[in-house]
Scaffold this motif. Structure first.
Motif, mmCIF file in Angstrom:
data_model
loop_
_atom_site.group_PDB
_atom_site.id
_atom_site.type_symbol
_atom_site.label_atom_id
_atom_site.label_comp_id
_atom_site.label_asym_id
_atom_site.label_seq_id
_atom_site.Cartn_x
_atom_site.Cartn_y
_atom_site.Cartn_z
ATOM 1 N N PHE A 73 0.822 -1.209 0.000
ATOM 2 C CA PHE A 73 0.000 0.000 0.000
ATOM 3 C C PHE A 73 0.857 1.260 0.000
ATOM 4 C CE2 PHE A 73 -2.664 3.262 2.055
ATOM 5 C CZ PHE A 73 -3.737 3.241 1.170
ATOM 6 N N GLU A 74 2.052 1.172 0.574
ATOM 7 C CA GLU A 74 2.906 2.364 0.643
ATOM 8 C C GLU A 74 3.293 2.868 -0.750
ATOM 9 O OE1 GLU A 74 5.555 -1.170 2.036
ATOM 10 O OE2 GLU A 74 3.487 -0.485 2.237
ATOM 11 N N ASP A 75 3.298 1.982 -1.753
ATOM 12 C CA ASP A 75 3.642 2.414 -3.108
ATOM 13 C C ASP A 75 2.607 3.395 -3.650
ATOM 14 O OD1 ASP A 75 5.824 0.777 -2.969
ATOM 15 O OD2 ASP A 75 5.148 -0.655 -4.474
ATOM 16 N N VAL A 76 1.327 3.103 -3.435
ATOM 17 C CA VAL A 76 0.287 3.988 -3.947
ATOM 18 C C VAL A 76 0.217 5.283 -3.135
ATOM 19 C CG1 VAL A 76 -1.727 3.198 -2.606
ATOM 20 C CG2 VAL A 76 -2.035 3.948 -4.958
ATOM 21 N N VAL A 77 0.619 5.225 -1.869
ATOM 22 C CA VAL A 77 0.704 6.446 -1.071
ATOM 23 C C VAL A 77 1.786 7.364 -1.647
ATOM 24 C CG1 VAL A 77 1.323 7.411 1.181
ATOM 25 C CG2 VAL A 77 -0.158 5.406 1.059
ATOM 26 N N GLY A 78 2.946 6.783 -1.943
ATOM 27 C CA GLY A 78 4.040 7.575 -2.499
ATOM 28 C C GLY A 78 3.696 8.186 -3.841
ATOM 29 N N SER A 79 3.057 7.412 -4.725
ATOM 30 C CA SER A 79 2.719 7.936 -6.046
ATOM 31 C C SER A 79 1.659 9.019 -5.952
ATOM 32 C CB SER A 79 2.231 6.802 -6.956
ATOM 33 O OG SER A 79 1.037 6.214 -6.472
ATOM 34 N N SER A 80 0.713 8.893 -5.022
ATOM 35 C CA SER A 80 -0.328 9.908 -4.855
ATOM 36 C C SER A 80 0.256 11.225 -4.370
ATOM 37 C CB SER A 80 -1.394 9.413 -3.864
ATOM 38 O OG SER A 80 -2.009 8.232 -4.318
ATOM 39 N N VAL A 81 1.170 11.152 -3.423
ATOM 40 C CA VAL A 81 1.810 12.369 -2.899
ATOM 41 C C VAL A 81 2.622 13.046 -3.996
ATOM 42 C CG1 VAL A 81 3.542 13.228 -1.280
ATOM 43 C CG2 VAL A 81 1.824 11.576 -0.504
ATOM 44 N N ARG A 82 3.306 12.262 -4.811
ATOM 45 C CA ARG A 82 4.102 12.845 -5.907
ATOM 46 C C ARG A 82 3.196 13.514 -6.942
ATOM 47 N NH1 ARG A 82 7.038 8.099 -5.075
ATOM 48 N NH2 ARG A 82 5.945 7.025 -6.763
ATOM 49 N N LEU A 83 2.057 12.904 -7.264
ATOM 50 C CA LEU A 83 1.149 13.474 -8.253
ATOM 51 C C LEU A 83 0.591 14.824 -7.811
ATOM 52 C CD1 LEU A 83 -0.889 10.354 -9.467
ATOM 53 C CD2 LEU A 83 0.551 11.844 -10.874
ATOM 54 N N LEU A 84 0.446 15.001 -6.499
ATOM 55 C CA LEU A 84 -0.130 16.240 -5.969
ATOM 56 C C LEU A 84 0.929 17.158 -5.387
ATOM 57 C CD1 LEU A 84 -3.389 14.981 -4.192
ATOM 58 C CD2 LEU A 84 -3.149 16.007 -6.449
ATOM 59 N N ASP A 85 2.148 17.030 -5.873
ATOM 60 C CA ASP A 85 3.254 17.819 -5.324
ATOM 61 C C ASP A 85 2.965 19.316 -5.336
ATOM 62 O OD1 ASP A 85 6.124 18.100 -4.438
ATOM 63 O OD2 ASP A 85 6.213 19.183 -6.342
ATOM 64 N N ASP A 86 2.316 19.807 -6.416
ATOM 65 C CA ASP A 86 2.046 21.243 -6.510
ATOM 66 C C ASP A 86 1.065 21.711 -5.443
ATOM 67 O OD1 ASP A 86 0.167 19.625 -7.840
ATOM 68 O OD2 ASP A 86 -0.553 21.285 -9.059
ATOM 69 N N ILE A 87 0.116 20.860 -5.084
ATOM 70 C CA ILE A 87 -0.891 21.220 -4.079
ATOM 71 C C ILE A 87 -0.360 21.001 -2.666
ATOM 72 C CG2 ILE A 87 -3.138 20.546 -3.109
ATOM 73 C CD1 ILE A 87 -4.094 19.965 -5.887
ATOM 74 N N LEU A 88 0.394 19.926 -2.477
ATOM 75 C CA LEU A 88 0.822 19.548 -1.129
ATOM 76 C C LEU A 88 2.100 20.255 -0.671
ATOM 77 C CD1 LEU A 88 0.176 15.689 -1.278
ATOM 78 C CD2 LEU A 88 -1.320 17.473 -0.358
ATOM 79 N N ALA A 89 2.822 20.857 -1.601
ATOM 80 C CA ALA A 89 4.100 21.494 -1.238
ATOM 81 C C ALA A 89 3.980 22.473 -0.076
ATOM 82 C CB ALA A 89 4.710 22.172 -2.466
ATOM 83 N N PRO A 90 2.920 23.308 -0.004
ATOM 84 C CA PRO A 90 2.827 24.258 1.119
ATOM 85 C C PRO A 90 2.379 23.613 2.433
ATOM 86 C CG PRO A 90 1.580 25.012 -0.819
ATOM 87 C CD PRO A 90 1.865 23.575 -1.005
ATOM 88 N N ARG A 91 2.085 22.313 2.445
ATOM 89 C CA ARG A 91 1.627 21.629 3.652
ATOM 90 C C ARG A 91 2.742 20.737 4.205
ATOM 91 N NH1 ARG A 91 -1.443 24.661 1.524
ATOM 92 N NH2 ARG A 91 -3.720 24.565 1.436
ATOM 93 N N GLN A 92 2.561 20.251 5.433
ATOM 94 C CA GLN A 92 3.491 19.292 6.022
ATOM 95 C C GLN A 92 2.857 17.906 5.935
ATOM 96 O OE1 GLN A 92 5.319 20.481 9.854
ATOM 97 N NE2 GLN A 92 4.129 22.373 9.669
ATOM 98 N N ILE A 93 3.446 17.014 5.155
ATOM 99 C CA ILE A 93 2.889 15.689 4.960
ATOM 100 C C ILE A 93 3.561 14.698 5.906
ATOM 101 C CG2 ILE A 93 2.387 13.859 3.302
ATOM 102 C CD1 ILE A 93 1.049 16.579 2.736
#
Length: 206
Positions: A73-93
């Motif tokens: 499951f961690e693989d799909v978590v990593g790919s999802s975070v990478r896909l939303l890099d532009d949105i998530l960059a200002p947040r702490q993940i």
């Protein structure tokens, strides 16, 4: 079918062009770089919206054949975070997944859509710098996953309806959105034999 497919391909091309324009930093003025970034972000947002619409149409018509495989499951978590890099960059993940998490049987493409929708929603309704946490725990023969943000919470009277089509977390909100992503997420999770719910956690950031 064919019209939707052609529109989706055209939008994919537009996203690629927007990315190329935004990456041309050295050839653009500061004002043009900002404009290019806005175009890129809007193109990505529209692409995600169209992808959700297509997924919902396929799920409702029963034309989705899931490609379920046993996978980490961690693989799909990593790919999802990478896909939303532009949105998530200002947040702490924060990602909290135990090292001994067993393999899970799911369709990676569809489950990535679920996580992207949940993460995008968490980012929209939290301030820059806020913590967004993704956690997973094995519960018997099931996997329990939570996506939590340090936001204002859902209106209590809407908790039971938040995953319905075109339902927004906050009525008349200035936050852009169509109310499709969470409905698609529920449809995908249900198709996997699972369940999804929203809740507020008073007194806790995550």
């Amino acid at each position: 079918g064919q019209k939707f497919s052609s529109d989706s391909q055209a939008l994919t091309s537009l996203v690629g062009l927007a990315d190329s324009l935004a990456d041309a930093q050295e050839t653009l003025s500061a004002e043009s770089r900002e404009t290019a970034g806005i175009i890129r972000d809007q193109a990505h947002a529209m692409h995600r919206m169209v992808a959700n619409l297509l997924d919902m149409a396929r799920l409702q018509s029963g034309r989705v054949v899931m490609n379920k495989q046993w996978q980490p499951f961690e693989d799909v978590v990593g790919s999802s975070v990478r896909l939303l890099d532009d949105i998530l960059a200002p947040r702490q993940i924060e990602i909290d997944l135990p090292a001994d998490l067993p393999l899970v049987c799911f369709d990676a493409v569809l489950m990535e859509r679920v996580l992207c929708n949940l993460l995008e929603n968490a980012a929209k309704y939290s301030a820059p710098g806020a913590v967004i946490q993704i956690a997973g725990r094995g519960e018997g023969d099931s996997l329990a996953v939570t996506v939590c943000n340090a936001g204002g919470g859902f209106p209590t009277e809407q908790l039971d309806r938040i995953f319905e089509l075109f339902e927004r977390g906050t009525r008349e909100s200035a936050v852009p959105g169509t109310g499709i992503g969470l409905a698609v997420s529920r449809a995908i999770v249900t198709a996997h034999g699972g369940a999804i719910a929203a809740e507020n956690r008073p007194g806790k950031a995550c």
